[in-house]
Scaffold this active site. Structure first.
Site, short mmCIF file in Angstrom:
data_model
loop_
_atom_site.label_atom_id
_atom_site.label_comp_id
_atom_site.label_asym_id
_atom_site.label_seq_id
_atom_site.Cartn_x
_atom_site.Cartn_y
_atom_site.Cartn_z
CB THR A 55 13.23 0.84 10.74
OG1 THR A 55 14.21 -0.11 10.35
CG2 THR A 55 11.93 0.48 10.07
CE LYS A 77 13.38 -3.64 10.77
NZ LYS A 77 13.05 -3.00 9.47
#
Length: 339
Positions: A249, A192
């Site tokens: 994120t 990610k």
């Protein structure tokens, strides 16, 4: 009450130590710098990483690694991935009893292409490893210490150890689920950061919400394809350590990977961004590892390839985006699952 040592006094290590201390555990946090340990012990602050945060008075610190290692049977590893191998080697030298190792770092070694749990297993003798547990999920340290509701997963092949870690950290603001899929949880947490860098670049270029939504969605497709090929459970990538961590994120100013990408999108060089951040940008190293894994496993990862070309091939971000948008036609669902 249990004795727990946290190895690494950055923002995330400190936030987890905060949770453990508030839960009543005998928590000792290790830092390389004696002055930082003194600040935590005497002032109950760690202003370099979590400014204006008062730490629990029962949270103690040391700059002696041996003291931290021998303090507890549960050791939380919260150092950057680049330092993980050497830290484990040093821990191995000080271990006298088997310990449960809980790692909270999110990355892949670009030299060996090993996940963090594999690095730990390499460097800590089996007879001194009671279990390895991964603690991961959508969690910014800055919000945890404000006691904002946060939910993560504890993954291990040893479910008894995963449940033990669940019990250590569970509180009225920090909720922990258990998961058996160590590969999926680790890959979701590591990869990610690659997509978050890309999302930051997109925002830096001024492309807006449409582009970011596409990056998150197609980024999840890439992560899922590679993860399944490497033996992960497809369902994991729809959970906290997959979609959850990816969203937080890619969309938060707390994310150092997003911030780094944003600066790159605005025209700064990688060298300058790294210098100004003053902290490890895990997504840069992980991009190199993900690019190699995609080649090794024969997985199509166009976003990762584009980011790799920006970071290591000096391709301008705008050019990389144009090349992505002008690829040949595809079917969505078939390419999502790699059919």
């Amino acid at each position: 009450m249990e004795k727990v040592s946290i190895i690494g006094a950055g923002s995330w290590g400190t936030a987890l130590a905060f949770v453990l201390a508030e839960n009543g555990h005998d928590s000792l946090i290790w830092t390389r710098r004696a002055e930082q340990a003194d600040e935590i012990n005497s002032q109950h602050t760690n202003n370099q990483y979590l400014p204006q945060v008062n730490l629990p008075e029962n949270l103690n610190s040391t700059s002696e690694l041996q003291e931290a290692v021998q303090h507890a049977q549960t050791i939380v590893l919260a150092v950057p991935t680049v330092a993980m191998r050497e830290t484990c080697r040093r821990i191995q030298e000080s271990l006298t009893e088997p310990a449960v190792f809980v790692h909270v770092s999110k990355g892949i070694d670009p030299n060996t292409l090993e996940r963090i749990s594999e690095i730990i297993a390499d460097e800590i003798d089996e007879e001194l490893r009671e279990a390895i547990v991964v603690l991961s999920g959508p969690s910014h340290a800055e919000e945890v210490v404000l006691r904002h509701p946060t939910t993560v997963a504890a993954a291990s092949s040893n479910m008894e150890a995963a449940e033990r870690v669940q019990d250590l950290f569970m509180s009225n603001y920090f909720r922990v689920y258990t998961n058996k899929d160590v590969i999926g949880v680790e890959l979701g947490g590591a990869l990610k950061n690659v997509i978050a860098l890309a999302a930051g670049i997109s925002d830096g270029l001024g492309y807006g919400d449409n582009a970011k939504a596409a990056l998150i969605t197609r980024g999840l497709a890439e992560i899922t394809r590679l993860g399944v090929k490497m033996g992960a459970d497809q369902q994991t990538f729809s959970g906290l350590t997959g979609l959850g961590d990816l969203v937080v994120t890619c969309t938060s100013v707390h994310s150092r990977n997003w911030r780094a990408g944003n600066s790159l999108g605005k025209g700064q060089t990688l060298e300058r961004v790294t210098e100004e951040m003053g902290m490890v940008i895990e997504g840069v190293r992980t991009t190199k590892a993900a690019y190699q894994l995609a080649e090794q496993f024969g997985v199509n990862m166009p976003l990762t390839e584009a980011l790799y070309s920006i970071l290591f091939g000096n391709v301008p971000p705008k050019q990389a985006v144009d090349e992505l948008m002008n690829r040949g036609k595809k079917q969505e669902i078939d390419t999502f699952f790699g059919i």
